[in-house]
Write an enzyme that holds these catalytic residues in place. Structure first.
Site, PDB file in Angstrom:
ATOM      1  N   LYS A 118       2.989  -8.670   5.327  1.00 33.60           N
ATOM      2  CA  LYS A 118       2.036  -7.148   5.302  1.00 33.60           C
ATOM      3  C   LYS A 118       0.538  -7.362   6.100  1.00 33.60           C
ATOM      4  O   LYS A 118       0.844  -9.271   6.638  1.00 33.60           O
ATOM      5  CB  LYS A 118       1.552  -6.573   4.497  1.00 33.60           C
ATOM      6  CG  LYS A 118       2.288  -5.959   3.049  1.00 33.60           C
ATOM      7  CD  LYS A 118       3.774  -4.801   4.035  1.00 33.60           C
ATOM      8  CE  LYS A 118       5.125  -4.063   3.706  1.00 33.60           C
ATOM      9  NZ  LYS A 118       4.860  -3.908   2.043  1.00 33.60           N
TER      10      LYS A 118
HETATM   11  C1  PLP Z   1       5.686  -3.128   0.719  1.00 32.39           C
HETATM   12  C2  PLP Z   1       5.472  -1.603   0.656  1.00 32.39           C
HETATM   13  C3  PLP Z   1       5.141  -1.898  -0.918  1.00 32.39           C
HETATM   14  C4  PLP Z   1       5.643  -2.420  -1.644  1.00 32.39           C
HETATM   15  O1  PLP Z   1       5.286  -3.338  -2.106  1.00 32.39           O
HETATM   16  P1  PLP Z   1       5.787  -5.057  -2.498  1.00 32.39           P
HETATM   17  O2  PLP Z   1       4.444  -5.642  -2.230  1.00 32.39           O
HETATM   18  O3  PLP Z   1       7.213  -5.775  -1.281  1.00 32.39           O
HETATM   19  O4  PLP Z   1       6.668  -5.031  -4.200  1.00 32.39           O
HETATM   20  C5  PLP Z   1       4.814  -0.644  -1.465  1.00 32.39           C
HETATM   21  N1  PLP Z   1       4.652   1.010  -0.236  1.00 32.39           N
HETATM   22  C6  PLP Z   1       4.806   0.799   1.174  1.00 32.39           C
HETATM   23  C7  PLP Z   1       4.269   1.357   1.592  1.00 32.39           C
HETATM   24  C8  PLP Z   1       5.577  -0.446   1.645  1.00 32.39           C
HETATM   25  O5  PLP Z   1       4.787  -1.038   3.167  1.00 32.39           O
END
Ligand code: PLP
Length: 445
Positions: free
Chosen positions: A198
Site C-alpha cells: 500500500k
Molecule cells: C488492502 C486492503 C484492505 C485490508 O488491508 P490488509 O492490511 O491487507 O488487511 C482493506 N481494504 C482495502 C480496499 C484494501 O485494499
C-alpha cells in the site's frame, strides 16, 4: 513500411533502465535501524512504539484517536464493531473493492448490501446508495478506491438524512484530500491498511481512527484486551480483561517502528509521487481510448500516494479494440499494463451460496428477517459488472524522473494511436479479468 508497434516487430517505447523508480516499499537505513532496535530489545509485543505511532498518525490525520492493528482487515473489523454493528444490521459497500471492506461484517452477525460504482471515479455511486437503504441499514462503507476520494459531500448528506454511520476504508488513499481535507476524517471511523504493497507500507499492519471516544473504546474492548486498562466508559470497563470479539489485534512493534519512519517521510514522498503521476497523465491528455483516473485539477482533491494507479479504457474510441489486446501491446512496448481491477464481490459464492457458520442458509442472508433476501444476482450492478473491460493498470512511479516517465507514457500513446494495426489480430479473449486481490496484479518486475 513495417509497424511502429513493438508487438508487431517495431522498436520498444521503453528503452531505459527504470532503476528504482518502481521499487516499493522504500526501505532506508533509518527504517532498518528502527526495526532492529525493537528486535534487539525484544519489544515486538510491547505497546510503547505503537502508542507513539498512534499519536503521530492521529496528529498527521487530524483526528483524536488512532488505534494500531495487526492488519487493515482487523482495523476495519474494529471500526465496524466500534460503530455498533451487530446482529441483523446491514452495511452498504461498493461491489468493486477488496473483500476486507465488508466481509468481516458476517462475523458480527450483520450482512452487506452492495452499491454500484461511478464509472469515472470507480468509487461508490452516491446516486445508487439511497435505493439500497432499508430499515436495517446501519452504515455506509466508503472506499476511496485506487486513491480516488469518493464523493463525500453527497455521501455525508445521505448519511445524515437517513441517520446512518459512515466508515471510510482508506487503505488506498493515505493522505489524499477531498476538497482540501484529508480522507478518513469525514466519517464516524476509518480504517487504513499499512501492508507492504500500500501507499504507506509498514510490513503487515493497519490503523483505525475516529473522533468518537465510544467508538475508540469499543474497538479496544473488541480486540485489544491488553489495553483494557485504558477503558474509561463504565459499561465497557465492566467487561474488561477479555477481548469481546475473541480477537487479538495488537500491532507488532516491528511494524509500528517502520510506520513511524514511513509517516515522517510520507508527505514529501507523496508530493513526489503526485508530481510524477500527474506528469505521466498530462503526457497522455487527449490520446484516444484512454482517460486518467484522477481528480480534476484545482479542485483541492488529490490522490495521496496513488496506490495502484489505473486508467479508464474506452474501446469504442479504438474501433472496439479489446482491453486484452491493448494491454498486450503496451506490455510489448516494455510498460506494465494489466486489464481489470478488483472483481465484483456480489458475484462471488461467499456472498451468495456459502453457509460459513452452518446456520442452514447462506451466511449472507442467515441473520436477515424471514423473507428478506439481500443477495444481488448477475445484472443487478451493471457498472461494477462491466468495469473489468474498462480499466487497466498503469506504472506506479515513486520518483519524478521525466525522461523515464516519458518513455512509459509513449508506450501507451503509441499503442492507442496505432490501434488500427492491432484490430486484425484481436481475438478479444485472454482469460478472466481482474482478481480478488490487487497487490500482485500491479507489482512491477
Ligand atoms: C488492502 C486492503 C484492505 C485490508 O488491508 P490488509 O492490511 O491487507 O488487511 C482493506 N481494504 C482495502 C480496499 C484494501 O485494499
Amino acid at each position: 513500411m513495417g509497424s511502429e508497434l513493438a508487438l508487431l516487430g517495431g522498436p520498444k517505447a521503453v528503452q531505459s533502465d527504470p532503476g528504482d523508480i518502481f521499487r516499493w516499499p522504500i526501505v532506508t537505513k533509518e527504517v532498518e535501524d528502527a526495526v532492529l532496535e525493537v528486535l534487539r530489545a525484544g519489544k515486538m509485543s510491547g505497546l510503547d512504539v505503537t502508542e507513539e505511532f498512534e499519536k503521530e498518525f492521529a496528529e498527521w490525520l487530524g483526528v483524536k484517536y488512532a488505534l494500531g492493528h495487526n492488519t487493515g482487515t482487523a482495523a476495519l473489523h474494529s471500526a465496524m464493531f466500534g460503530i455498533g454493528i451487530g446482529h441483523g444490521d446491514e452495511i452498504i459497500c461498493p461491489s468493486i473493492t477488496y473483500w476486507a471492506s465488508c466481509l468481516q461484517v458476517f462475523s458480527l452477525g450483520g450482512t452487506v448490501v452492495f452499491a454500484d460504482i461511478d464509472p469515472d471515479t470507480l468509487c461508490i455511486d452516491p446516486k445508487d446508495i439511497e435505493q439500497r437503504i432499508t430499515p436495517r441499514t446501519k452504515a455506509i462503507m466508503v472506499v476511496h478506491y485506487l486513491g480516488m476520494p469518493a464523493d463525500m459531500d453527497a455521501i455525508m448528506k445521505i448519511a445524515e438524512e437517513h441517520d446512518l454511520k459512515v466508515i471510510e476504508d482508506v487503505s488506498h488513499a493515505h493522505g489524499a484530500l477531498y476538497k482540501g481535507r484529508k480522507v478518513g476524517t469525514f466519517g464516524d471511523a476509518a480504517g487504513f491498511s499499512l501492508m507492504s504493497g500500500k501507499s504507506m507500507p509498514c510490513g503487515e499492519g493497519g490503523i483505525m481512527t475516529t473522533n468518537d471516544k465510544r467508538i475508540y473504546e469499543r474497538a479496544i474492548a473488541f480486540g485489544h484486551y491488553a489495553r483494557h486498562n485504558q477503558l474509561t466508559l463504565e459499561d465497557l470497563k465492566a467487561g474488561a480483561g477479555l477481548p469481546w470479539g475473541g480477537y487479538k489485534y495488537r500491532m507488532n512493534q516491528l511494524t509500528s517502528a517502520m510506520c513511524r519512519i514511513q509517516l515522517r517521510y510520507y508527505p514529501k514522498l507523496m508530493e513526489e509521487i503526485d508530481r510524477a503521476m500527474n506528469y505521466f497523465w498530462d503526457l497522455l491528455e487527449g490520446v484516444p481510448g484512454i482517460r486518467s483516473h484522477r481528480p480534476p485539477k484545482g479542485s483541492g482533491t488529490t490522490k495521496g500516494g496513488w496506490y495502484a494507479p489505473h486508467g479508464i479504457y474506452r474501446s469504442e474510441e479504438l474501433g472496439g479494440l479489446s482491453i486484452h489486446r491493448f494491454c498486450e501491446a503496451v506490455r510489448a512496448e516494455g510498460a506494465p499494463c494489466t486489464p481489470g481491477c478488483n472483481r465484483a464481490l456480489h458475484l462471488h459464492p461467499v456472498f451468495n451460496t456459502i453457509d460459513i457458520y452452518r446456520q442452514g442458509k447462506p451466511t449472507r442472508i442467515a441473520n436477515s428477517p424471514p423473507g428478506v433476501d439481500v443477495r444481488q444476482p448477475p445484472g443487478s450492478l451493471p457498472v461494477s459488472e462491466g468495469i473489468q473491460e474498462r480499466v487497466f493498470s498503469v506504472p506506479w512511479f515513486k520518483h519524478y524522473r521525466p525522461e523515464i516517465i516519458e518513455e512509459y507514457a509513449e508506450a501507451f500513446r503509441k499503442v492507442a494511436e496505432n490501434y488500427e494495426e492491432l484490430l486484425p489480430g484481436d481475438v478479444k479473449k485472454g482469460g478472466p479479468l481482474g482478481g480478488w486481490g490487487m497487490t500482485r496484479m500491479i507489482s512491477h518486475p
